[in-house]
Design a protein around this motif. Structure first.
Motif, PDB file in Angstrom:
ATOM      1  N   THR A  15       0.814  -1.218   0.000  1.00 48.39           N
ATOM      2  CA  THR A  15       0.000   0.000   0.000  1.00 48.39           C
ATOM      3  C   THR A  15       0.849   1.272   0.000  1.00 48.39           C
ATOM      4  O   THR A  15       0.351   2.330  -0.347  1.00 48.39           O
ATOM      5  N   SER A  16       2.112   1.181   0.389  1.00 51.88           N
ATOM      6  CA  SER A  16       2.973   2.363   0.448  1.00 51.88           C
ATOM      7  C   SER A  16       3.165   2.976  -0.936  1.00 51.88           C
ATOM      8  O   SER A  16       3.594   2.285  -1.874  1.00 51.88           O
ATOM      9  N   PRO A  17       2.870   4.271  -1.117  1.00 51.12           N
ATOM     10  CA  PRO A  17       3.124   4.897  -2.414  1.00 51.12           C
ATOM     11  C   PRO A  17       4.582   4.782  -2.844  1.00 51.12           C
ATOM     12  O   PRO A  17       4.865   4.637  -4.038  1.00 51.12           O
ATOM     13  N   TYR A  18       5.504   4.829  -1.896  1.00 53.11           N
ATOM     14  CA  TYR A  18       6.920   4.707  -2.250  1.00 53.11           C
ATOM     15  C   TYR A  18       7.219   3.320  -2.803  1.00 53.11           C
ATOM     16  O   TYR A  18       7.892   3.187  -3.838  1.00 53.11           O
ATOM     17  N   LEU A  19       6.745   2.281  -2.146  1.00 53.18           N
ATOM     18  CA  LEU A  19       6.995   0.934  -2.659  1.00 53.18           C
ATOM     19  C   LEU A  19       6.301   0.720  -3.998  1.00 53.18           C
ATOM     20  O   LEU A  19       6.860   0.087  -4.903  1.00 53.18           O
ATOM     21  N   LEU A  20       5.107   1.266  -4.150  1.00 48.86           N
ATOM     22  CA  LEU A  20       4.395   1.109  -5.423  1.00 48.86           C
ATOM     23  C   LEU A  20       5.093   1.838  -6.563  1.00 48.86           C
ATOM     24  O   LEU A  20       4.968   1.439  -7.728  1.00 48.86           O
ATOM     25  N   GLN A  21       5.849   2.909  -6.244  1.00 48.18           N
ATOM     26  CA  GLN A  21       6.641   3.574  -7.284  1.00 48.18           C
ATOM     27  C   GLN A  21       7.658   2.622  -7.903  1.00 48.18           C
ATOM     28  O   GLN A  21       8.111   2.832  -9.027  1.00 48.18           O
ATOM     29  N   HIS A  22       8.038   1.582  -7.166  1.00 48.29           N
ATOM     30  CA  HIS A  22       9.072   0.649  -7.625  1.00 48.29           C
ATOM     31  C   HIS A  22       8.502  -0.699  -8.059  1.00 48.29           C
ATOM     32  O   HIS A  22       9.258  -1.619  -8.352  1.00 48.29           O
ATOM     33  N   ALA A  23       7.182  -0.796  -8.117  1.00 46.99           N
ATOM     34  CA  ALA A  23       6.567  -2.084  -8.450  1.00 46.99           C
ATOM     35  C   ALA A  23       6.795  -2.491  -9.895  1.00 46.99           C
ATOM     36  O   ALA A  23       6.705  -3.683 -10.230  1.00 46.99           O
ATOM     37  N   ASP A  24       7.079  -1.527 -10.769  1.00 42.31           N
ATOM     38  CA  ASP A  24       7.327  -1.830 -12.182  1.00 42.31           C
ATOM     39  C   ASP A  24       8.818  -1.947 -12.507  1.00 42.31           C
ATOM     40  O   ASP A  24       9.179  -2.161 -13.666  1.00 42.31           O
ATOM     41  N   ASN A  25       9.691  -1.793 -11.514  1.00 44.01           N
ATOM     42  CA  ASN A  25      11.133  -1.915 -11.766  1.00 44.01           C
ATOM     43  C   ASN A  25      11.480  -3.324 -12.250  1.00 44.01           C
ATOM     44  O   ASN A  25      10.851  -4.306 -11.808  1.00 44.01           O
ATOM     45  N   ASN A  77      19.789  -8.585  -9.377  1.00 43.85           N
ATOM     46  CA  ASN A  77      19.045  -9.835  -9.250  1.00 43.85           C
ATOM     47  C   ASN A  77      19.962 -11.058  -9.220  1.00 43.85           C
ATOM     48  O   ASN A  77      19.649 -12.056  -8.569  1.00 43.85           O
ATOM     49  N   ARG A  78      21.090 -10.977  -9.901  1.00 41.93           N
ATOM     50  CA  ARG A  78      22.027 -12.106  -9.945  1.00 41.93           C
ATOM     51  C   ARG A  78      22.797 -12.263  -8.633  1.00 41.93           C
ATOM     52  O   ARG A  78      23.076 -13.383  -8.199  1.00 41.93           O
ATOM     53  N   LEU A  79      23.101 -11.129  -7.996  1.00 35.28           N
ATOM     54  CA  LEU A  79      24.022 -11.181  -6.864  1.00 35.28           C
ATOM     55  C   LEU A  79      23.365 -11.054  -5.494  1.00 35.28           C
ATOM     56  O   LEU A  79      23.962 -11.448  -4.486  1.00 35.28           O
ATOM     57  N   PHE A  80      22.147 -10.512  -5.421  1.00 40.90           N
ATOM     58  CA  PHE A  80      21.569 -10.165  -4.125  1.00 40.90           C
ATOM     59  C   PHE A  80      20.095 -10.570  -4.044  1.00 40.90           C
ATOM     60  O   PHE A  80      19.427 -10.756  -5.063  1.00 40.90           O
ATOM     61  N   VAL A  81      19.613 -10.644  -2.832  1.00 44.64           N
ATOM     62  CA  VAL A  81      18.180 -10.598  -2.563  1.00 44.64           C
ATOM     63  C   VAL A  81      17.879  -9.136  -2.236  1.00 44.64           C
ATOM     64  O   VAL A  81      18.440  -8.569  -1.296  1.00 44.64           O
ATOM     65  N   ASN A  82      16.998  -8.535  -3.024  1.00 45.21           N
ATOM     66  CA  ASN A  82      16.799  -7.086  -2.977  1.00 45.21           C
ATOM     67  C   ASN A  82      15.521  -6.734  -2.218  1.00 45.21           C
ATOM     68  O   ASN A  82      14.441  -7.223  -2.548  1.00 45.21           O
ATOM     69  N   ILE A  83      15.650  -5.872  -1.218  1.00 47.69           N
ATOM     70  CA  ILE A  83      14.526  -5.505  -0.353  1.00 47.69           C
ATOM     71  C   ILE A  83      14.351  -3.996  -0.372  1.00 47.69           C
ATOM     72  O   ILE A  83      15.315  -3.248  -0.163  1.00 47.69           O
ATOM     73  N   LYS A  84      13.122  -3.547  -0.615  1.00 42.88           N
ATOM     74  CA  LYS A  84      12.759  -2.127  -0.593  1.00 42.88           C
ATOM     75  C   LYS A  84      11.960  -1.823   0.674  1.00 42.88           C
ATOM     76  O   LYS A  84      11.031  -2.560   1.028  1.00 42.88           O
ATOM     77  N   VAL A  85      12.281  -0.711   1.337  1.00 46.64           N
ATOM     78  CA  VAL A  85      11.602  -0.318   2.574  1.00 46.64           C
ATOM     79  C   VAL A  85      11.236   1.159   2.495  1.00 46.64           C
ATOM     80  O   VAL A  85      12.054   1.995   2.089  1.00 46.64           O
ATOM     81  N   ASP A  86      10.006   1.451   2.875  1.00 50.79           N
ATOM     82  CA  ASP A  86       9.559   2.830   3.057  1.00 50.79           C
ATOM     83  C   ASP A  86       9.937   3.229   4.478  1.00 50.79           C
ATOM     84  O   ASP A  86       9.407   2.683   5.449  1.00 50.79           O
ATOM     85  N   ARG A  87      10.843   4.173   4.619  1.00 52.65           N
ATOM     86  CA  ARG A  87      11.349   4.518   5.950  1.00 52.65           C
ATOM     87  C   ARG A  87      10.251   5.122   6.829  1.00 52.65           C
ATOM     88  O   ARG A  87      10.378   5.118   8.057  1.00 52.65           O
ATOM     89  N   GLU A  88       9.187   5.633   6.227  1.00 50.68           N
ATOM     90  CA  GLU A  88       8.103   6.209   7.016  1.00 50.68           C
ATOM     91  C   GLU A  88       7.214   5.119   7.616  1.00 50.68           C
ATOM     92  O   GLU A  88       6.607   5.319   8.662  1.00 50.68           O
TER      93      GLU A  88
END
Length: 687
Positions: A15-25, A77-88
Motif C-alpha cells: 500500500t505504500s506509495p513509495y513501494l508502489l513507485q518501484h513495483a514496475d522496476n 538480481n544475480r548477486l543479491f536478494v533485494n529488499i525495498k523499505v519505506d522509511r516512514e
C-alpha cells in the motif's frame, strides 16, 4: 490481441506509495519480510536493502538511473536478494541502519539509504546513500559497487562475521546508559541555552550553516527558556530573539511557500532562499504551534499570518476526506525538482497588472537575477514599508496589491501538474499535526482548526487503534505494522493538548489507554523506553534514543506526557516511570544538552511540575475563565475546562462542580489550592 502487461514485482501488493513507485522496476524487489529473509538464508546471498520515501528527490534520481535500468537490475538480481523499505512505515529499520552506516563509514547517512546485509544475522557490512549509475561526484558506479560487495562477501566471510559481531557490540553499548553519581538538575537547561547561542546565525537566523533545517525543538526550548526566566523575575531577551528572528527569517525565505503556505523540509543555502522542495507533514505540524506561540508572545501579526497559512495548507492539501492527514508532497513534478513552484518573469508579467507587478516584483525578488535554474523561486526580498516609501504608496495599498497578485498566481499554479502526494496516514505524524492544530486553535481562536484536529483524532482512533493497540500506517482501507514508541508518545501528547482545547471524556479515556500501552510495551526496566515494542520482530539492534532528530525524541515526549497525565490524575505509576526515564537519560543529556532539547522540556517539567488549572462548571462561565488562564504565554501551565456533567476518574472526580457558575483549582505537584469561586480570585491566584 491484448497488450502485453508490464512486469510487476512483489511490491505490487503493497500500500505504500513509495513501494508502489518501484513495483514496475525490473529489479526483483521484495518488501521486508520473512519470504525475502528466508530466501537470502537458503541461497546464502547477501541482502541489498534500499530505504527511502516517496517525496525524496535523490531517491527518484537513483531509481531512474539504476532501478529502472535493465542492465543494473540484472546485476542486482544475480548477486543479491533485494529488499525495498519505506522509511516512514518502518522507522525501526531506517533508524538502526542509519546508525550502522555512520559507524561503518564515519559519515552521516541520508536517503536513499543503500545497505548490504549478511543473510545469517542481518548485520550490515557495507553501505552508502545515493550511488550514481556512472562514476561521478567522487563515487564509483553503482554496478561496480555491486560486483565488489558481492565478491567481498564470498571471499571474506570470517572477517565479515567478526566485523558484524563488533558492530552489534558497538551499537549495543550506545544503548546502555553510563553509570553516574549525578542527579538530573537545571544545569543542562542553561548549558543548552548557551550552546544554542554559540551556533546561532545572527545574520540569517537558524543554527549553523547550509544546508539549514528549521529544528523546531531548538526554537521551542528557547521560548520555554525565555518564559521560565521571566517567571523567575529575570529576563533573557536574546533567547526570545533567537527564536522569533529565526521564525521571521524562515517565513520570509523560499523555504516558506509564499503563495500556498506551508514549509519545505530544509534550505540548501544559509539564507533560507532555495529549499529542498519536498513538503513534509511533520515539519509543518511542529512549526504551526511555534508561529502561533510567537504571535502570543510578541503580538506580531506576521507570525499569526504564517501560522494561519500553515494550518490552511494542511487542511486544504494534506487532510483527506475521512479526516486523516497525508504524509508529504514530492519535491519533483514532471520529473524536475521545484518545477511546480518557480516562475519566469514573463509568466508573472502576463498575469499581473502594472500596479500589482510594480510592488510584487521587488517584494519577491523578480527585480533581481534568477535564483533557481534561470527562473525565480519566490522569497521576500524587500520589506512592505520600503516598497511603500520608494513608490509613494501606503503600506496598506502595497499589501492589498500583493495579496491580490498572490491569489491570482496561486490559482494559476494550482492548474499546473502537481507534485506527487504520499497519501498514507501515519499515526505519529498525524499526532504531531493534531497537537499543532489543537494548540494553534486555542491560541489563535480558530474553531476550524479544532474541528480539523478532532476529525484527524477520530480517524486515528477509528482506523489505527485495533484491539487495544496502535498501528503505524493506513492507506486504501488497510492499516499495517505494530506501532512504535513515537506513535504512542506523540498521540498521548496530542490527546492532552486536545483535552485542553475541548474536553471530551472519551479523550481522557483514550489517553489513559495509550499511557498504559506505552508502559506495558516499551518501558525498559532500567529506565526509559525502547523504540520498538517488547513483542516486535527481532532485529540486530533494539534502539533506545534520547536525542532529537527531525522529530522530537519519543522518549522525551513520552516523559512529558506521562508527567502531565500523572499529575492530572494523581497516578504515581506514570510519574514513577517518567522519573526512571529521566534518570536513565541524564548521562547523555548532561553530556550534550543542546542535542536533547525535547528532553530538556521534559526535564524542566520534572524539576518544576506543571501548573494545573482545573475548571469545572457551566459552559458560559468556563469560556470567560479560560480567557483569563490563557492571557499570558505559559508553556508550563495546563488548563482543563471540564463541563459539570463530565464523568471523571481518580482525584479528578473530587473536583465537584457548583450548582451554578464555576469553581477553579490550581495545582502544582501534589499540592492544590482551595476551590476558587470568582474570576477575580482566579486572576489573583494565577498572578
Amino acid at each position: 490481441m491484448a497488450a502485453e502487461q508490464p512486469h510487476r514485482n512483489r511490491l505490487a501488493g503493497e500500500t505504500s506509495p513509495y513501494l508502489l513507485q518501484h513495483a514496475d522496476n525490473p529489479v526483483d524487489w521484495y518488501p521486508w519480510g520473512e519470504e525475502a529473509l528466508t530466501r537470502a538464508r537458503a541461497e546464502d546471498r547477501p541482502i541489498l536493502l534500499s530505504i527511502g520515501y516517496s517525496a525524496c528527490h535523490w531517491c527518484h534520481v537513483m531509481a531512474h538511473e539504476s532501478f529502472e535500468d535493465a542492465r543494473t537490475a540484472s546485476v542486482m538480481n544475480r548477486l543479491f536478494v533485494n529488499i525495498k523499505v519505506d522509511r516512514e512505515e518502518r522507522p525501526d529499520l531506517d533508524r538502526i541502519h542509519q546508525l550502522a552506516l555512520q559507524l561503518l563509514t564515519q559519515r552521516n547517512g541520508g536517503w536513499p539509504l543503500t545497505m548490504f546485509l549478511d543473510p545469517e544475522e542481518l548485520t550490515p557490512f557495507y553501505g552508502g546513500t545515493y550511488f550514481p549509475n556512472e562514476p561521478r561526484y567522487g563515487m564509483p558506479a553503482f554496478t561496480d559497487v555491486l560486483e565488489r560487495v558481492a565478491s567481498h562477501f564470498r571471499e571474506h566471510r570470517d572477517e565479515l562475521r567478526a566485523h558484524g559481531q563488533a558492530l552489534r557490540e558497538q551499537m549495543g553499548a550506545l544503548g546502555r546508559e553510563a553509570l553516574t553519581g549525578s542527579t538530573p538538575s537545571a544545569v543542562a537547561l542553561d548549558s543548552a541555552r548557551h550552546q544554542l547561542a554559540h551556533s546561532f546565525d545572527a545574520r540569517h537566523g537558524g543554527f549553523g550553516g547550509a544546508p539549514k533545517f528549521p529544528h523546531p525543538p531548538n526554537l521551542v526550548r528557547l521560548l520555554r527558556h525565555w518564559a521560565a526566566a521571566r517567571r523567575r523575575g529575570e529576563d533573557d531577551p536574546q533567547a526570545l530573539h533567537m527564536a522569533t528572528f529565526t521564525l521571521a527569517r524562515m517565513a520570509s525565505g523560499g523555504i516558506h511557500d509564499q503563495l500556498g503556505g506551508g514549509f519545505c523540509r530544509y534550505a540548501v543555502d544559509a539564507q533560507w532562499m532555495i529549499p529542498h522542495f519536498e513538503k513534509m507533514l511533520y515539519d509543518n505540524a511542529q512549526l504551526l504551534p511555534l508561529y502561533a506561540d510567537a504571535w502570543h508572545i510578541t503580538g506580531d501579526e506576521r507570525h499569526a499570518q504564517v501560522a494561519s497559512g500553515v494550518a490552511e495548507w494542511m487542511m486544504r492539501e494534506m487532510q483527506g476526506t475521512d479526516g486523516g492527514y497525508h504524509s508529504s508532497l514530492d519535491a519533483d513534478s514532471e520529473g524536475e525538482e521545484g518545477l511546480y513552484y518557480v516562475w519566469t518573469r514573463e509568466e508573472v508579467l502576463a498575469l499581473l497588472d502594472q500596479d500589482e507587478y510594480a510592488v510584487f516584483a521587488p517584494r519577491y525578488g523578480l527585480d533581481h537575477a534568477p535564483n533557481f535554474e534561470r527562473a525565480w523561486h519566490l522569497h521576500c526580498q524587500a520589506d512592505i514599508e520600503d516598497i511603500a516609501q520608494t513608490q509613494g504608496r501606503s503600506p496598506q495599498e502595497v499589501e492589498r496589491l500583493i495579496e491580490g497578485a498572490r491569489v491570482r498566481l496561486l490559482r494559476v499554479r494550482e492548474r499546473r501538474p502537481r507534485p506527487g502526494l504520499d497519501d498514507k496516514i501515519l499515526t505519529s505524524w498525524n499526532a504531531l499535526a493534531i497537537r499543532g492544530m489543537a494548540r494553534a486553535a486555542r491560541t489563535l481562536g480558530r474553531g476550524d482548526l479544532l474541528d480539523s484536529a478532532l476529525r484527524a483524532a477520530n480517524f486515528v482512533e477509528t482506523h489505527l487503534w485495533h484491539d487495544g493497540r496502535l498501528l503505524v500506517s493506513w492507506r486504501d482501507g488497510r492499516a499495517k505494522f505494530d506501532a512504535y514508541l513515537d506513535d504512542y508518545a506523540f498521540l498521548l501528547d496530542a490527546e492532552l493538548e486536545l483535552l485542553q482545547t475541548s474536553w471530551r471524556d472519551s479523550g481522557l479515556g483514550f489517553a489513559i489507554e495509550l499511557a498504559d500501552g506505552l508502559l506495558a510495551r516499551f518501558e525498559d526496566a532500567a529506565g526509559g523506553f525502547f523504540f520498538t515494542a517488547h513483542d516486535h520482530e527481532r532485529l540486530f539492534h533494539r534502539a533506545k534514543t534520547y536525542a532529537d532528530d527531525a522529530l522530537p525524541s519519543g522518549n522525551a515526549v513520552a516523559i512529558r506526557a506521562l508527567l502531565r497525565l500523572g499529575h492530572l490524575l494523581g497516578e504515581t505509576r506514570y510519574l514513577d516511570a517518567a522519573e526512571r526515564a529521566i534518570r536513565a537519560a541524564w548521562p547523555q543529556v548532561s553530556e550534550l544538552a543542546y542535542a536533547h532539547n525535547a528532553m530538556l522540556d521534559a526535564l524542566e517539567e520534572y524539576l518544576n511540575p506543571p501548573q494545573l488549572v482545573i475548571l469545572r462548571g457551566d459552559s458560559s462561565t468556563l469560556r470567560d475563565w479560560l480567557r483569563i488562564c490563557r492571557e499570558a504565554y505559559h508553556p508550563g501551565r495546563l488548563v482543563f475546562a471540564i463541563p459539570s456533567e463530565a464523568a471523571l476518574p481518580g482525584i479528578l472526580d473530587q473536583r465537584k462542580p457548583p450548582a451554578r457558575g464555576a469553581l477553579a483549582w490550581i495545582c502544582s505537584g501534589t499540592e492544590c489550592s482551595p476551590p476558587l469561586a470568582t474570576s477575580e480570585e482566579l486572576r489573583a491566584a494565577l498572578a
